[in-house]
Design an enzyme around this catalytic site. Structure first.
Site, PDB file in Angstrom:
ATOM      1  N   SER A 101       0.817  -1.213   0.000  1.00  0.00           N
ATOM      2  CA  SER A 101       0.000   0.000   0.000  1.00  0.00           C
ATOM      3  C   SER A 101       0.854   1.268   0.000  1.00  0.00           C
ATOM      4  CB  SER A 101      -0.971   0.005   1.180  1.00  0.00           C
ATOM      5  OG  SER A 101      -0.274   0.018   2.400  1.00  0.00           O
ATOM      6  N   SER A 102       1.999   1.224   0.669  1.00  0.00           N
ATOM      7  CA  SER A 102       2.858   2.418   0.710  1.00  0.00           C
ATOM      8  C   SER A 102       3.353   2.796  -0.684  1.00  0.00           C
ATOM      9  CB  SER A 102       4.043   2.189   1.651  1.00  0.00           C
ATOM     10  OG  SER A 102       4.804   1.066   1.216  1.00  0.00           O
ATOM     11  N   LEU A 103       3.594   1.806  -1.533  1.00  0.00           N
ATOM     12  CA  LEU A 103       4.042   2.085  -2.905  1.00  0.00           C
ATOM     13  C   LEU A 103       2.866   2.418  -3.814  1.00  0.00           C
ATOM     14  CD1 LEU A 103       6.788  -0.666  -3.244  1.00  0.00           C
ATOM     15  CD2 LEU A 103       7.078   1.772  -2.746  1.00  0.00           C
ATOM     16  N   ARG A 105       0.325   4.051  -2.985  1.00  0.00           N
ATOM     17  CA  ARG A 105      -0.064   5.428  -2.677  1.00  0.00           C
ATOM     18  C   ARG A 105       0.773   6.456  -3.420  1.00  0.00           C
ATOM     19  NH1 ARG A 105      -1.653   4.898   3.721  1.00  0.00           N
ATOM     20  NH2 ARG A 105      -2.886   3.025   3.363  1.00  0.00           N
ATOM     21  N   THR A 126       7.928 -12.463 -12.311  1.00  0.00           N
ATOM     22  CA  THR A 126       8.094 -11.293 -13.173  1.00  0.00           C
ATOM     23  C   THR A 126       7.046 -10.273 -12.778  1.00  0.00           C
ATOM     24  OG1 THR A 126       8.958 -12.612 -15.002  1.00  0.00           O
ATOM     25  CG2 THR A 126       8.049 -10.452 -15.556  1.00  0.00           C
ATOM     26  N   GLU A 128       5.082  -6.703 -13.443  1.00  0.00           N
ATOM     27  CA  GLU A 128       4.707  -5.747 -14.490  1.00  0.00           C
ATOM     28  C   GLU A 128       4.610  -4.395 -13.794  1.00  0.00           C
ATOM     29  OE1 GLU A 128       1.580  -7.982 -14.151  1.00  0.00           O
ATOM     30  OE2 GLU A 128       2.367  -9.653 -15.305  1.00  0.00           O
ATOM     31  N   GLN A 147       4.112  -8.194  -1.823  1.00  0.00           N
ATOM     32  CA  GLN A 147       3.882  -9.181  -0.768  1.00  0.00           C
ATOM     33  C   GLN A 147       3.199 -10.391  -1.376  1.00  0.00           C
ATOM     34  OE1 GLN A 147       1.542  -7.193   2.201  1.00  0.00           O
ATOM     35  NE2 GLN A 147       0.177  -6.309   0.695  1.00  0.00           N
ATOM     36  N   TYR A 161       1.213 -27.125 -12.475  1.00  0.00           N
ATOM     37  CA  TYR A 161       1.759 -26.119 -13.376  1.00  0.00           C
ATOM     38  C   TYR A 161       3.051 -26.577 -14.042  1.00  0.00           C
ATOM     39  CZ  TYR A 161       2.546 -21.537 -15.363  1.00  0.00           C
ATOM     40  OH  TYR A 161       2.724 -20.501 -16.250  1.00  0.00           O
TER      41      TYR A 161
END
Length: 185
Positions: A101-103, A105, A126, A128, A147, A161
């Site tokens: 959330s800090s990024l 924002r 990877t 984006e 996270q 997978y």
């Protein structure tokens, strides 16, 4: 149901979750903070006039490598691909990647739509990465950028997978054709 910090630590110790390197300081109440790696892929906008995924027309790209702590200036509206420092995955849990959330924002997105890691996929994810702000954002390899959370499955998956995923062998090859599913007779 998401795993708590207690259960994430227990699953890492038992080998049900692979998370390398594991640092307890980055363990949150129900998630684990992962860091930005050193490789980035950028589009060569001067030699790419369109992207048309249906017709397999993609941008010409170049890869750059930055040292830990070195600045990478991400300009407004620009998207780049980056990788994580952590290698992770699980045969037993669904892994989801989310932004911090800090990024968020300050306008930094770390994934557009690819937030799920299926059981059996072990990778350096990877990212984006996009700057949604109107001013440049400095990102640095080694910074906590995302996270991951771990969810229990209601039953063991029929598919794995490793066998069905098109990025199972190399997550850094960006435009890999989809694997053809075998139809059971």
């Amino acid at each position: 149901m998401f795993l708590s910090d207690v259960d994430i630590k227990k699953a890492v110790k038992s080998g049900e979750i692979v998370l390398k390197p594991f640092d307890e300081k980055r363990l949150q109440a129900a998630s684990y903070d992962i860091r930005l790696g050193n490789k980035f892929t950028l589009n060569e906008e001067s030699s790419t006039h369109i992207i048309d995924p249906v017709n397999k027309i993609y941008a010409k790209t170049r890869e750059i490598v930055k040292k830990d702590g070195e600045e990478f200036v991400l300009h407004p509206g620009i998207s780049v691909l980056g990788t994580s420092k952590e290698y992770f995955g699980s045969d037993h849990y669904l892994v989801q990647v989310g932004g911090k959330s800090s990024l968020a924002r300050v306008g930094l997105m770390i994934h557009n739509t690819a937030g799920i890691i299926n059981p059996g996929h072990f990778l350096y994810i990877t990212f984006e990465i996009t700057n949604q702000n109107n001013v440049p954002i400095i990102i640095r390899p080694g910074m906590e950028i995302a996270q991951i959370t771990f969810s229990k499955l209601s039953s063991p998956p029929k598919q794995n997978y490793r066998k069905t995923g098109r990025f199972a062998k190399d997550n850094w090859k960006h435009f890999v054709a989809a694997k053809k599913k075998k139809i059971a007779k």
